[in-house]
Scaffold this motif. Structure first.
Motif, short mmCIF file in Angstrom:
data_model
loop_
_atom_site.label_atom_id
_atom_site.label_comp_id
_atom_site.label_asym_id
_atom_site.label_seq_id
_atom_site.Cartn_x
_atom_site.Cartn_y
_atom_site.Cartn_z
N PHE A 1 54.32 -31.17 20.73
CA PHE A 1 55.14 -30.00 21.02
C PHE A 1 54.30 -28.74 20.86
O PHE A 1 53.47 -28.66 19.95
CB PHE A 1 56.29 -29.88 20.00
CG PHE A 1 57.20 -31.06 19.85
CD1 PHE A 1 58.52 -30.99 20.26
CD2 PHE A 1 56.76 -32.23 19.23
CE1 PHE A 1 59.38 -32.06 20.08
CE2 PHE A 1 57.62 -33.31 19.04
CZ PHE A 1 58.94 -33.22 19.47
N ALA A 2 54.56 -27.74 21.68
CA ALA A 2 53.85 -26.47 21.52
C ALA A 2 54.67 -25.30 22.03
O ALA A 2 55.25 -25.36 23.12
CB ALA A 2 52.52 -26.52 22.25
N ASP A 3 54.72 -24.24 21.23
CA ASP A 3 55.13 -22.92 21.68
C ASP A 3 53.89 -22.05 21.49
O ASP A 3 53.65 -21.52 20.40
CB ASP A 3 56.32 -22.39 20.87
CG ASP A 3 56.74 -20.98 21.29
OD1 ASP A 3 55.98 -20.31 22.01
OD2 ASP A 3 57.83 -20.55 20.87
N ALA A 4 53.10 -21.95 22.54
CA ALA A 4 51.82 -21.26 22.43
C ALA A 4 52.00 -19.78 22.11
O ALA A 4 51.20 -19.19 21.38
CB ALA A 4 51.03 -21.43 23.73
N GLN A 5 53.05 -19.19 22.64
CA GLN A 5 53.27 -17.76 22.40
C GLN A 5 53.54 -17.47 20.93
O GLN A 5 53.03 -16.50 20.36
CB GLN A 5 54.44 -17.26 23.24
CG GLN A 5 54.71 -15.77 23.12
CD GLN A 5 55.79 -15.29 24.06
OE1 GLN A 5 55.93 -15.78 25.17
NE2 GLN A 5 56.57 -14.31 23.62
N ALA A 6 54.32 -18.34 20.28
CA ALA A 6 54.64 -18.17 18.86
C ALA A 6 53.54 -18.71 17.96
O ALA A 6 53.53 -18.42 16.76
CB ALA A 6 55.96 -18.86 18.53
N GLY A 7 52.62 -19.50 18.51
CA GLY A 7 51.58 -20.11 17.69
C GLY A 7 52.15 -21.18 16.77
O GLY A 7 51.78 -21.25 15.59
N VAL A 8 53.01 -22.04 17.30
CA VAL A 8 53.63 -23.11 16.53
C VAL A 8 53.48 -24.41 17.32
O VAL A 8 53.77 -24.46 18.52
CB VAL A 8 55.13 -22.84 16.27
CG1 VAL A 8 55.75 -23.99 15.46
CG2 VAL A 8 55.31 -21.52 15.53
N VAL A 9 53.04 -25.46 16.63
CA VAL A 9 52.90 -26.77 17.27
C VAL A 9 53.58 -27.84 16.41
O VAL A 9 53.84 -27.63 15.22
CB VAL A 9 51.42 -27.15 17.50
CG1 VAL A 9 50.77 -26.23 18.52
CG2 VAL A 9 50.65 -27.15 16.19
N GLY A 10 53.84 -28.98 17.05
CA GLY A 10 54.46 -30.09 16.33
C GLY A 10 54.01 -31.42 16.91
O GLY A 10 53.50 -31.49 18.04
N ALA A 11 54.18 -32.47 16.13
CA ALA A 11 53.85 -33.83 16.56
C ALA A 11 54.85 -34.78 15.93
O ALA A 11 55.16 -34.65 14.75
CB ALA A 11 52.43 -34.20 16.15
N ALA A 12 55.36 -35.72 16.73
CA ALA A 12 56.35 -36.66 16.23
C ALA A 12 56.01 -38.09 16.61
O ALA A 12 55.51 -38.35 17.71
CB ALA A 12 57.74 -36.30 16.76
N ALA B 1 63.39 -22.36 24.03
CA ALA B 1 63.27 -22.16 25.48
C ALA B 1 61.82 -22.15 25.95
O ALA B 1 61.54 -22.37 27.13
CB ALA B 1 63.96 -20.85 25.88
N ARG B 2 60.89 -21.90 25.02
CA ARG B 2 59.47 -21.87 25.38
C ARG B 2 58.74 -23.15 25.03
O ARG B 2 57.60 -23.36 25.45
CB ARG B 2 58.76 -20.71 24.66
CG ARG B 2 59.11 -19.32 25.15
CD ARG B 2 58.09 -18.32 24.61
NE ARG B 2 57.97 -18.39 23.16
CZ ARG B 2 58.50 -17.50 22.31
NH1 ARG B 2 59.23 -16.50 22.78
NH2 ARG B 2 58.33 -17.63 21.00
#
Length: 254
Positions: free
Chosen positions: A113-124, A151-152
Motif C-alpha cells: 500500500f502507498a499514499d506517496a503524497q502523505a509519505g505513508v506506506v503499508g504491507a499486509a 482516496a489516494r
C-alpha cells in the motif's frame, strides 16, 4: 543469478518489490532467496537472502518484520525492529523514511500500500484467515491514522496461489458464503465436494469495498511456477520436509 524483483506499475516510484526465489544463497529444497526465518534453512543464509532482497529495493535500509500469525492485526512501525524478537501481527504501516516493511509469503497474498503524497506506506500478509477477518481493512485504517487519505492509497497484490491451484473443501466455501453471500463469486466448482478459490480476487474485492480505487493484481501463481516462487501447498503435495518463503517489500526513501 540476480535477484528477481517484480514491481507494480500502480506503485510508481515508491521503493517496492515482490521478490521471487532467484538470486539467493540457500540450497536444497530452500534453493534461492529463501527469507523464511521460520524455516529449517541455515539462519546465516536466510539473513544474507534478506539483505540481498532489501538492497535490491532500497539499498542500506533496515527491514522491519512482524511475527505473522494469520490475524487481522496491524503494527505501526516507528523505528528499527529486532529481527529476533518482532511484534506479532500480519500487517505493518509506517511513515518513517529509510525503512522497508517486509511481509513473507508462500502462497498467501502479499499486499503493498502507498499514499506517496502523505509519505505513508503499508504491507499486509493476507492469508485466508487474515483476509476474511479484515487485515486489509485494518491496514487502511492504520495508514489513515498516520495521515494517509484512502482516496489516494494505491495497492498492489503480489504473487499468490491462483484459483486454478487452490482447492478447498465445502466447509471452507461455506465459511466465506456465511460471511457474505456475494463471496460465492470467488469460488468455482472443483471435484465433488470441493471448490477452487480465487483468493487474489477476494482480497482485491475487499480493498475495493473499503474504498480503494487504485488496485493492481499481478496475477502470478506461486504454486505453478516452482522455478520462480516458493509454495507451501506445492511442498505439501511433493511431501517435502519444509518450504521456503519469498518477501514483499515497500518503503520510503531516506
Amino acid at each position: 543469478m540476480s535477484v528477481d524483483v517484480i514491481r507494480a506499475r500502480m506503485l510508481g516510484d515508491v521503493p517496492h518489490g515482490f521478490l521471487g526465489r532467484a538470486g539467493g544463497v540457500s540450497t536444497g529444497i530452500y534453493a534461492g532467496l529463501n527469507v523464511g526465518l521460520g524455516s529449517e534453512d541455515e539462519r546465516a543464509a536466510v539473513f544474507e537472502n534478506r539483505r540481498r532482497a532489501g538492497d535490491a529495493v532500497l539499498a542500506g535500509a533496515d527491514i522491519a518484520r512482524v511475527y505473522q500469525i494469520h490475524s487481522p492485526d496491524v503494527v505501526t512501525i516507528t523505528g528499527a525492529i529486532d529481527p529476533e524478537d518482532p511484534p506479532k501481527g500480519d500487517a505493518m504501516v509506517t511513515k518513517r523514511p529509510g525503512l522497508l516493511l517486509g511481509i513473507v509469503t508462500a502462497d498467501c497474498v502479499p499486499v503493498l500500500f502507498a499514499d506517496a503524497q502523505a509519505g505513508v506506506v503499508g504491507a499486509a500478509h493476507a492469508g485466508w484467515k487474515g483476509a476474511i477477518t479484515g487485515v486489509t481493512d485494518n491496514t487502511l485504517a492504520a495508514m489513515e491514522a498516520l495521515g494517509a487519505d484512502r482516496a489516494r492509497i494505491r495497492c498492489a497484490i503480489g504473487p499468490c496461489i491462483a484459483q486454478k491451484s487452490y482447492e478447498v473443501d465445502a466447509a471452507f466455501y461455506q465459511r466465506f458464503v456465511d460471511e457474505n453471500p456475494e463471496n460465492e463469486r470467488f469460488f468455482s466448482d472443483g471435484k465433488p465436494g470441493h471448490y477452487q478459490f480465487d483468493i487474489e480476487g477476494y482480497v482485491a474485492a475487499r480493498l475495493a469495498q473499503a474504498g480503494v480505487t487504485q488496485i493492481e493484481c499481478l496475477g502470478e501463481d506461486t504454486y505453478s511456477q516452482p522455478d520462480r516462487f516458493f509454495s507451501y501447498r506445492r511442498s505439501c503435495h511433493k511431501d517435502e520436509p519444509g518450504y521456503g518463503r519469498q518477501i514483499s517489500l515497500i518503503g520510503l526513501p531516506a
